[in-house]
Design a protein around this motif. Structure first.
Motif, short mmCIF file in Angstrom:
data_model
loop_
_atom_site.label_atom_id
_atom_site.label_comp_id
_atom_site.label_asym_id
_atom_site.label_seq_id
_atom_site.Cartn_x
_atom_site.Cartn_y
_atom_site.Cartn_z
N SER A 140 -8.62 6.24 7.34
CA SER A 140 -8.83 5.32 8.48
C SER A 140 -9.82 4.22 8.13
O SER A 140 -9.73 3.11 8.65
N ARG A 141 -10.73 4.48 7.22
CA ARG A 141 -11.72 3.46 6.88
C ARG A 141 -11.26 2.50 5.78
O ARG A 141 -11.94 1.54 5.45
N THR A 142 -10.12 2.81 5.17
CA THR A 142 -9.63 1.93 4.09
C THR A 142 -8.80 0.80 4.70
O THR A 142 -7.84 1.05 5.43
N LYS A 143 -9.17 -0.42 4.40
CA LYS A 143 -8.42 -1.58 4.92
C LYS A 143 -7.39 -2.02 3.89
O LYS A 143 -7.62 -1.92 2.68
N VAL A 144 -6.26 -2.52 4.39
CA VAL A 144 -5.20 -3.01 3.50
C VAL A 144 -5.76 -4.10 2.57
O VAL A 144 -5.42 -4.16 1.39
N ALA A 145 -6.66 -4.93 3.11
CA ALA A 145 -7.26 -5.98 2.29
C ALA A 145 -8.01 -5.39 1.09
O ALA A 145 -7.98 -5.98 0.01
N ALA A 146 -8.65 -4.26 1.30
CA ALA A 146 -9.39 -3.63 0.20
C ALA A 146 -8.44 -3.10 -0.87
O ALA A 146 -8.74 -3.15 -2.07
N PRO B 282 -3.32 -9.85 0.41
CA PRO B 282 -2.66 -8.99 1.42
C PRO B 282 -1.20 -9.37 1.66
O PRO B 282 -0.36 -8.47 1.72
N PRO B 283 -0.83 -10.66 1.76
CA PRO B 283 0.60 -10.96 1.96
C PRO B 283 1.48 -10.41 0.83
O PRO B 283 2.58 -9.92 1.08
N THR B 284 0.98 -10.50 -0.40
CA THR B 284 1.76 -9.93 -1.52
C THR B 284 1.91 -8.43 -1.34
O THR B 284 2.98 -7.86 -1.55
N LEU B 285 0.82 -7.78 -0.93
CA LEU B 285 0.91 -6.34 -0.71
C LEU B 285 1.93 -6.02 0.38
O LEU B 285 2.76 -5.12 0.23
N TYR B 286 1.88 -6.79 1.46
CA TYR B 286 2.82 -6.55 2.57
C TYR B 286 4.26 -6.84 2.17
O TYR B 286 5.19 -6.43 2.85
N SER C 40 3.22 -1.34 5.82
CA SER C 40 2.00 -0.94 6.53
C SER C 40 1.18 0.00 5.65
O SER C 40 1.66 0.53 4.65
N LYS C 41 -0.05 0.21 6.06
CA LYS C 41 -0.93 1.15 5.36
C LYS C 41 -0.31 2.55 5.42
O LYS C 41 -0.38 3.31 4.45
N GLU C 42 0.29 2.86 6.54
CA GLU C 42 0.92 4.17 6.68
C GLU C 42 2.04 4.34 5.66
O GLU C 42 2.21 5.42 5.08
N ASP C 43 2.82 3.27 5.45
CA ASP C 43 3.89 3.34 4.44
C ASP C 43 3.32 3.64 3.06
O ASP C 43 3.92 4.37 2.27
#
Lengths: 209, 209
Positions: free
Chosen positions: B29-35, B44-48, B53-56
């Motif tokens: 829960s504390r890990t942000k997608v940006a990190a 982040p857009p490349t990651l997305y 999602s983070k859940e994925d």
């Protein structure tokens, strides 16, 4: 300081129990002392009268619960001299302690997991004290195995690997055991006692030469 | 959607590895997608573009690592028919998978702990899919034990208790094994193979009647 009254001791125990639940549910760092006080129904100043800090609460929780665990095991093997009997009693007592704890407090899949993680929140010196208590249990298992091997009643390929195999069976029964399920605590404890002897290849299960 | 290129697959793997490390270090829960993106060196857009999602990301990490684990075990016992040989190969492969993983990524005391906790962050349906993969491993252990018991080469007091005893020995070797320590991965794996047979009281270690 005057000796603690019974109600002080009770209050301390209540604080530890409430804190343990919160630490394990929300994590140590996210749990506030105020939340612990609230869970017990006291004010933060009252809580601080019993414990100087959140760290003190964590340390006391880990120390007392481990000490209680060790006392149970030591009581179970006290007076036994035969390594075979001792190893069985050791594994039975370890399993019983793990599973009865699970029956009392069903909140967590494994207290052990949480405890290992919680201990890592302690400063080095206190962390080492907790590790020392864990080590005492491991030493006890190794002593029994060493004695049995010396007497020729166990076949122990490696003292550590064999001790940990037995400890892990007992410890992690809590991960699969279902209170109210098809097996009772006693049945699992007895089976683990039997597995411990089989792992040590005791005279009850001698190896074919 | 066009089939994924090799570099897409590599990038996905990199994201999963970086995310796994952050999830386990800081909690899901504390890990942000940006990190996660920062750790991989992408935006982040490349990651997305790779994960919705983070859940994925969490689900894919758990699913692929478990699937890889299961593949290793299945490969190790493929073609074996003798329950004694199969059980030994099963325990050796399980231990090897656990410990070699530990040698690669020393960051955590136990991947398993973290994974079990991480899986609980998934919504029910995905959590059940992960549990289903775990169950496949347990079923495999039970099948081997059942066959051996039917053929009279194992003595299995209870299928679940015996299967879990063996699985826990292999799984939690990772808790005490020290890479570079006195024992090699292979030595521990071989010992655990031996312990598995002893627990099942195989013909190599028959019970005294």
């Amino acid at each position: 300081m005057a000796p603690e009254s019974t109600s002080d001791v009770d209050m301390k125990a209540e604080i530890l129990a409430a804190a343990a639940e919160l630490f394990q549910r929300d994590g140590y760092s996210r749990t506030k002392v105020a939340a612990i006080a609230r869970a017990v129904g006291i004010t933060p100043p009252t809580l601080y009268w019993h414990f100087e800090s959140k760290e003190d609460i964590l340390f006391e929780f880990l120390r007392t619960s481990l000490q209680e665990f060790l006392n149970r095991i030591e009581a179970a093997i006290a007076g036994l001299t035969d390594p075979v009997e001792t190893l069985r009693a050791f594994a039975v007592a370890h399993t019983r302690a793990q599973l009865s704890q699970l029956e009392q407090a069903q909140t967590f899949l494994s207290m052990t997991y949480s405890r290992t993680q919680l201990a890592s929140s302690l400063p080095k010196e206190r962390y080492e004290l907790i590790r020392e208590l864990h080590r005492r249990h491991l030493d006890s298992a190794r002593d029994i195995l060493r004695k049995g091997a010396e007497q020729g009643v166990f076949d122990v390929p490696d003292l550590n690997a064999t001790a940990f195999a037995i400890l892990n069976i007992c410890e992690y029964s809590a991960l699969w055991f279902q209170p109210g399920g098809p097996l009772t605590v006693e049945q699992v404890a007895e089976m683990n006692g039997e597995f411990a002897l089989r792992i040590a290849a005791s005279p009850h299960e001698p190896r074919k030469e």
